[in-house]
Design a protein around this motif. Structure first.
Motif, PDB file in Angstrom:
ATOM      1  N   THR A   1     207.223-108.190 -36.460  1.00  0.00           N
ATOM      2  CA  THR A   1     206.312-107.155 -36.000  1.00  0.00           C
ATOM      3  C   THR A   1     205.153-107.792 -35.251  1.00  0.00           C
ATOM      4  N   THR A   2     204.167-106.982 -34.897  1.00  0.00           N
ATOM      5  CA  THR A   2     203.024-107.426 -34.111  1.00  0.00           C
ATOM      6  C   THR A   2     201.740-106.946 -34.772  1.00  0.00           C
TER       7      THR A   2
ATOM      8  N   MET B   1     199.406-113.225 -35.692  1.00  0.00           N
ATOM      9  CA  MET B   1     199.461-111.751 -35.649  1.00  0.00           C
ATOM     10  C   MET B   1     198.613-111.144 -36.763  1.00  0.00           C
TER      11      MET B   1
ATOM     12  N   ASP C   1     204.099-107.516 -42.914  1.00  0.00           N
ATOM     13  CA  ASP C   1     205.327-107.244 -42.167  1.00  0.00           C
ATOM     14  C   ASP C   1     206.472-107.014 -43.143  1.00  0.00           C
TER      15      ASP C   1
ATOM     16  N   CYS D   1     195.857-108.854 -25.927  1.00  0.00           N
ATOM     17  CA  CYS D   1     197.166-108.988 -26.552  1.00  0.00           C
ATOM     18  C   CYS D   1     197.911-110.158 -25.937  1.00  0.00           C
TER      19      CYS D   1
ATOM     20  N   ASP E   1     203.210-108.255 -26.919  1.00  0.00           N
ATOM     21  CA  ASP E   1     202.577-107.533 -28.022  1.00  0.00           C
ATOM     22  C   ASP E   1     202.527-106.045 -27.710  1.00  0.00           C
TER      23      ASP E   1
ATOM     24  N   SER F   1     209.667-106.232 -30.710  1.00  0.00           N
ATOM     25  CA  SER F   1     209.991-107.644 -30.529  1.00  0.00           C
ATOM     26  C   SER F   1     211.391-107.739 -29.964  1.00  0.00           C
TER      27      SER F   1
END
Length: 363
Positions: A153-154, A195, A231, A343, A347, A351
């Protein structure tokens, strides 16, 4: 209130699901259940219900779905060929308005992918996130999000998770200012993956949240926060590890007190207290993970849940229906803008691996 149930998803078969649904009906007098699966098999299970469920039997209806999505099926396969399955039919029932929410103990990856297709998402959220409550010191609880839906994830998505779980804590549990934290390897601002540090910066700029910073793993069960964000890779490991630890502790208690006659005598005296501890540690008590971000209510039951555990998952869905959670999410997320920060490349909330096949079907 009408809840649609995928009766074929659990590891223990439809009997646990049907009896769990009946148990939920006993607890909620305004509830009716719509069961999806092979008609003959489900009617056979209904005919074997214990007599204590006779009064609620008329509030259960069977809806035929001849196919079953197995635990080993990939989400992409479920999307292509699972339209006639008990899982897909249950979700269609929710999407059409025939049911107010859906519950399944089946393949998590397939449930996530089919839910997203059938119900859509709220407020521009790209993918659902899984959240559930875990017990904390003093008899409280906190929400963990994400528990496996988004393996990679971000920072932007971590902020989405925080905002969604904050809405759930406020409107479902009545917490006026839920304490929101990021799970990290330390509380210092310089620690953790990039992140997580970026998400920390974003959340500190978000005045609508009661953000308290980082929390370490040992703070999860101390009651230091009401919402803990991570995450899906980390969250799923934490959840499974805590479930395994709880089971081990209960087994150790039982083995220790049954070792010889002296400890068995102590057990008789301490039995009420030991039963309270067992109930508090039992993961079944917290069964029912919400798929947040969907434009509808879907609750995932643990695949190994027995009838009592499945009843808890149905009750979770009832709570969310009563609070109209998707509408509250749409309102809160639509009104609150995420502050813009620099970012890194890619981002964007997705992904390279954020495809339906990346859901783990064993979760």
């Amino acid at each position: 209130m009408r809840i649609a149930i995928d009766a074929m998803g659990g590891d223990l078969g439809p009997r646990a699901v049907v009896r769990g649904a009946a148990e939920a009906l006993c607890a909620h007098s305004s509830l009716s259940i719509r069961l999806f699966g092979p008609q003959e098999r489900l009617e056979a299970e209904l005919s074997t219900l214990p007599r204590r469920y006779e009064a609620v039997r008329e509030r259960m209806s069977v809806h035929h779905a001849g196919e079953v999505i197995t635990q080993s099926a990939r989400p992409s396969q479920a999307l292509r060929t699972g339209g006639g399955s008990s899982l897909a039919r249950m979700l269609d029932d929710v999407a059409s308005g025939q049911a107010d929410a859906g519950v399944s103990a089946g393949n998590t990856g397939a449930l996530m992918a089919l839910s997203r297709r059938a119900l859509g998402m709220v407020a521009g959220i790209p993918r659902p996130a899984i959240t559930t409550a875990i017990p904390t010191r003093g008899g409280g609880r906190c929400y963990m999000i994400d528990l496996g839906a988004n393996i990679e994830t971000t920072a932007e998505r971590l902020v989405d998770f925080a905002r969604m779980a904050d809405v759930m804590a406020r409107h479902v549990d009545g917490l006026e200012h839920p304490r929101v934290a990021l799970l990290n390897v330390g509380v210092e601002a310089t620690k953790g993956p990039a992140m997580v540090r970026e998400a920390d910066e974003r959340l500190r700029r978000l005045s609508s949240l009661n953000y308290i910073g980082f929390v370490e793993g040992d703070g999860l069960f101390n009651g230091d926060a009401d919402v803990v964000v991570c995450d899906g890779f980390v969250g799923n490991i934490v959840l499974k590890s805590s479930e395994g630890l709880a089971r081990m502790l209960v087994e150790r208690f039982q083995t220790t007190f049954a070792a010889h006659w002296g400890s068995r005598l102590v057990t008789l005296l301490a039995r009420p207290a030991l039963l309270r501890i067992k109930r508090q540690l039992d993961p079944v008590r917290y069964n029912g993970a919400s798929l947040l971000g969907l434009a509808g209510i879907v609750v995932k039951s643990h695949g190994r849940a027995d009838a009592q555990g499945f009843a808890f998952a149905v009750s979770r869905a009832v709570q969310e229906v009563r609070r109209d959670l998707p509408s509250r999410l749409a309102q809160a997320l639509g009104q609150s803008a995420i502050p813009s920060v620099a970012c890194g490349p890619g981002d964007s909330g997705f992904s390279a691996r954020s495809r339906p096949d990346d859901f783990n079907p064993e979760r």
